[in-house]
Design a protein around this motif. Structure first.
Motif, PDB file in Angstrom:
ATOM      1  N   UNK A   3       0.830  -1.196   0.000  1.00 34.12           N
ATOM      2  CA  UNK A   3       0.000   0.000   0.000  1.00 34.12           C
ATOM      3  C   UNK A   3       0.869   1.253   0.000  1.00 34.12           C
ATOM      4  N   UNK A   4       0.543   2.192  -0.881  1.00 36.87           N
ATOM      5  CA  UNK A   4       1.256   3.463  -0.912  1.00 36.87           C
ATOM      6  C   UNK A   4       0.256   4.604  -1.027  1.00 36.87           C
ATOM      7  N   UNK A   5       0.675   5.764  -0.570  1.00 36.06           N
ATOM      8  CA  UNK A   5      -0.162   6.950  -0.673  1.00 36.06           C
ATOM      9  C   UNK A   5      -0.371   7.313  -2.143  1.00 36.06           C
ATOM     10  N   UNK A   6       0.658   7.154  -2.948  1.00 36.01           N
ATOM     11  CA  UNK A   6       0.546   7.490  -4.377  1.00 36.01           C
ATOM     12  C   UNK A   6      -0.484   6.596  -5.062  1.00 36.01           C
ATOM     13  N   UNK A   7      -0.422   5.286  -4.790  1.00 38.16           N
ATOM     14  CA  UNK A   7      -1.404   4.369  -5.372  1.00 38.16           C
ATOM     15  C   UNK A   7      -2.811   4.670  -4.856  1.00 38.16           C
ATOM     16  N   UNK A   8      -2.904   5.007  -3.570  1.00 37.33           N
ATOM     17  CA  UNK A   8      -4.208   5.350  -2.993  1.00 37.33           C
ATOM     18  C   UNK A   8      -4.778   6.588  -3.674  1.00 37.33           C
ATOM     19  N   UNK A   9      -3.961   7.591  -3.868  1.00 35.51           N
ATOM     20  CA  UNK A   9      -4.416   8.827  -4.510  1.00 35.51           C
ATOM     21  C   UNK A   9      -4.876   8.557  -5.937  1.00 35.51           C
ATOM     22  N   UNK A  12      -8.234   6.570  -5.669  1.00 32.03           N
ATOM     23  CA  UNK A  12      -9.330   7.393  -5.155  1.00 32.03           C
ATOM     24  C   UNK A  12      -9.763   8.423  -6.187  1.00 32.03           C
ATOM     25  N   UNK A  13      -8.815   9.064  -6.849  1.00 32.58           N
ATOM     26  CA  UNK A  13      -9.154  10.065  -7.867  1.00 32.58           C
ATOM     27  C   UNK A  13      -9.901   9.450  -9.047  1.00 32.58           C
ATOM     28  N   UNK A  14      -9.622   8.204  -9.360  1.00 31.49           N
ATOM     29  CA  UNK A  14     -10.261   7.551 -10.511  1.00 31.49           C
ATOM     30  C   UNK A  14     -11.573   6.851 -10.168  1.00 31.49           C
ATOM     31  N   UNK A  55      -8.802  -1.367   0.646  1.00 27.81           N
ATOM     32  CA  UNK A  55      -8.125  -0.483   1.604  1.00 27.81           C
ATOM     33  C   UNK A  55      -8.265   0.969   1.165  1.00 27.81           C
ATOM     34  N   UNK A  56      -8.114   1.225  -0.127  1.00 29.77           N
ATOM     35  CA  UNK A  56      -8.188   2.595  -0.626  1.00 29.77           C
ATOM     36  C   UNK A  56      -9.604   3.160  -0.515  1.00 29.77           C
ATOM     37  N   UNK A  57     -10.614   2.342  -0.765  1.00 30.60           N
ATOM     38  CA  UNK A  57     -12.002   2.789  -0.586  1.00 30.60           C
ATOM     39  C   UNK A  57     -12.259   3.150   0.880  1.00 30.60           C
ATOM     40  N   UNK A  58     -11.778   2.298   1.768  1.00 30.34           N
ATOM     41  CA  UNK A  58     -11.950   2.542   3.199  1.00 30.34           C
ATOM     42  C   UNK A  58     -11.155   3.771   3.629  1.00 30.34           C
TER      43      UNK A  58
END
Length: 128
Positions: A3-9, A12-14, A55-58
């Motif tokens: 998990x990374x913040x960059x991947x999460x961003x 989430x943006x998409x 994880x990113x949705x949460x």
């Protein structure tokens, strides 16, 4: 699970509708949110593989729940106002605990990854 913040961003943006609170958070807060989201789901569903998307949705839901305004509600503030600018009154139906903040799509994503059906509902013992 890497998990990374960059991947999460990027995710989430998409894929998420309301991204404002995630976007407004600084990188340190985003990292804390991703860590808490990953840890909470891993502990709650230890027997299952947790996809990064869940994880990113949460994490996005947690960013909204713990934004500057909603943090006051979490701390017990019933209402507050800024003269001539804004007034905020919170509902009594505050969701408590991290588990209560898990969105339905997370259950769907984990279930699809593991070939099971998950939901917020749980079987409980009752006395009649």
């Amino acid at each position: 699970m890497a998990l990374t913040v960059e991947d999460a961003t990027t995710y989430i943006n998409a894929n998420c509708i309301n991204v404002d609170d995630w976007t407004d958070a600084d990188d340190a807060k985003k990292l804390r949110i991703v860590n808490v989201a990953g840890r909470t789901l891993t502990n709650k569903y230890a027997q299952y593989t947790i996809p990064d998307a869940a994880v990113y949705e949460y994490a996005n839901a947690l960013a909204t729940a713990f934004n500057d305004t909603n943090a006051l509600q979490q701390q017990g503030v019933a209402s507050f106002g800024i003269s001539g600018v804004a007034n905020f009154t919170f509902k009594d139906g505050l969701k408590t605990g991290l588990d209560a903040l898990i969105p339905d799509v997370v259950y769907t994503l984990i279930g699809a990854e593991n070939g099971v059906k998950l939901s917020k509902r749980a079987v409980k013992w009752v006395t009649m």
